[in-house]
Design a protein around this motif. Structure first.
Motif, PDB file in Angstrom:
ATOM      1  N   VAL A 249      -8.372   6.181   0.499  1.00  0.00           N
ATOM      2  CA  VAL A 249      -9.733   5.698   0.245  1.00  0.00           C
ATOM      3  C   VAL A 249     -10.665   6.879  -0.023  1.00  0.00           C
ATOM      4  O   VAL A 249     -11.306   6.972  -1.074  1.00  0.00           O
ATOM      5  CB  VAL A 249     -10.259   4.859   1.421  1.00  0.00           C
TER       6      VAL A 249
ATOM      7  N   SER B 134      -4.653   5.206   6.510  1.00  0.00           N
ATOM      8  CA  SER B 134      -5.360   4.387   5.523  1.00  0.00           C
ATOM      9  C   SER B 134      -6.608   5.048   4.941  1.00  0.00           C
ATOM     10  O   SER B 134      -7.028   4.717   3.830  1.00  0.00           O
ATOM     11  CB  SER B 134      -5.746   3.033   6.141  1.00  0.00           C
TER      12      SER B 134
ATOM     13  N   LEU C 195      -6.468  -0.248  -0.090  1.00  0.00           N
ATOM     14  CA  LEU C 195      -7.062  -0.845   1.107  1.00  0.00           C
ATOM     15  C   LEU C 195      -6.997  -2.366   1.084  1.00  0.00           C
ATOM     16  O   LEU C 195      -6.689  -2.996   2.105  1.00  0.00           O
ATOM     17  CB  LEU C 195      -8.507  -0.387   1.259  1.00  0.00           C
TER      18      LEU C 195
ATOM     19  N   TRP D  70      -2.670   2.202   9.803  1.00  0.00           N
ATOM     20  CA  TRP D  70      -4.110   2.443   9.704  1.00  0.00           C
ATOM     21  C   TRP D  70      -4.471   3.907   9.922  1.00  0.00           C
ATOM     22  O   TRP D  70      -5.510   4.371   9.452  1.00  0.00           O
ATOM     23  CB  TRP D  70      -4.860   1.556  10.695  1.00  0.00           C
TER      24      TRP D  70
ATOM     25  N   CYS E 254       0.841  -1.197   0.000  1.00  0.00           N
ATOM     26  CA  CYS E 254       0.000   0.000   0.000  1.00  0.00           C
ATOM     27  C   CYS E 254       0.877   1.248   0.000  1.00  0.00           C
ATOM     28  O   CYS E 254       2.097   1.170   0.078  1.00  0.00           O
ATOM     29  CB  CYS E 254      -0.931  -0.015   1.208  1.00  0.00           C
TER      30      CYS E 254
END
Length: 248
Positions: A230, A226, A204, A223, A122
């Motif tokens: 998105v 994260s 994700l 996180w 990621c």
């Protein structure tokens, strides 16, 4: 082929080739170790081309929840179909990430840099500023969606009734190479700040796999960041869709 399966396969190939080139560059003892950003950007452009080429005829090659949501905003995809597409995209992204891990497993073991390992799954910002990173992800996705809309059939997002997304998006009408080149260009020009996720599933899904895989010597899955890759792409895609409807 059912659109969900098409999106699953196309997104899995996208992540296999895209995260695969990141692993080839970032992990130790690979043939491509430290070969640089241009290799990563070129690999991602090719990854998009391959994934889209394999799925365009069956689902319109969205491969990206931001694209599907933009089509929903444009009235060309129902809410149910949008959910079906996103499920396929998320599943494909996670499966592709597993394949990358299995393929480079020995090189993950040979690599001590926990951030480099995470980068194979990621994105992360080069400078830790979530507000600025959000802006970069939104603008980068805007720069993806609006040109795609302008490339395809001029009237595809106008009108009220949802229609079959494959002919609506119409990537086949322009050839898929321009889309791959567009992503290559975004990587070269706009990718240096956040790693240009520009795709919620691409970021994700593999991030979840990173958290689940029992890989030794890994860090947390970041996180706290994260949400940026998105929500940022979704916002950029929605703005692009509304702008297209104003100018088209």
């Amino acid at each position: 082929m059912h659109p969900m399966l098409s999106e699953f396969i196309g997104t899995a190939l996208l992540v296999l080739f895209g995260n695969g080139v990141v692993a080839n560059v970032c992990l130790k003892k690979t043939k491509g170790n430290d070969s640089g950003w241009i290799v990563v950007a070129a690999g991602w452009g090719i990854a998009v081309y391959i994934g889209a080429f394999c799925s365009d005829a069956f689902s319109g090659a969205h491969l990206n929840p931001a694209v599907s949501i933009a089509m929903l905003v444009g009235g060309k995809l129902s809410l149910v179909d949008t959910a079906v597409y996103i499920v396929g995209q998320m599943g494909g992204a996670m499966f592709g990430a597993v394949l990358v891990y299995l393929f480079y497993r020995e090189h993950f073991r040979a690599t001590d840099d926990v951030d480099a390992k995470l980068a194979c799954f990621c994105t992360a910002p080069a400078i830790r500023d979530n507000k600025q990173a959000f802006f970069c992800e939104a603008l980068g996705t805007f720069a993806l969606i609006l040109p795609i809309f302008l490339m395809v059939t001029p009237s595809f997002i106008s009108g009220d009734a949802p229609v079959d997304p494959a002919p609506v998006l119409g990537l086949g009408s322009i050839g898929l190479l321009p889309v791959g080149l567009l992503v290559f260009g975004i990587g070269l020009s706009l990718g240096g700040t956040t790693g240009y996720a520009i795709n919620p599933a691409r970021d994700l899904g593999p991030r979840i796999i990173h958290a689940l895989i029992p890989m030794s010597g890994k860090r947390d899955s970041d996180w706290g960041y994260s949400w940026v890759p998105v929500i940022g792409p979704i916002v950029g895609a929605v703005v692009a869709a509304f702008l297209y409807r104003l100018i088209a």
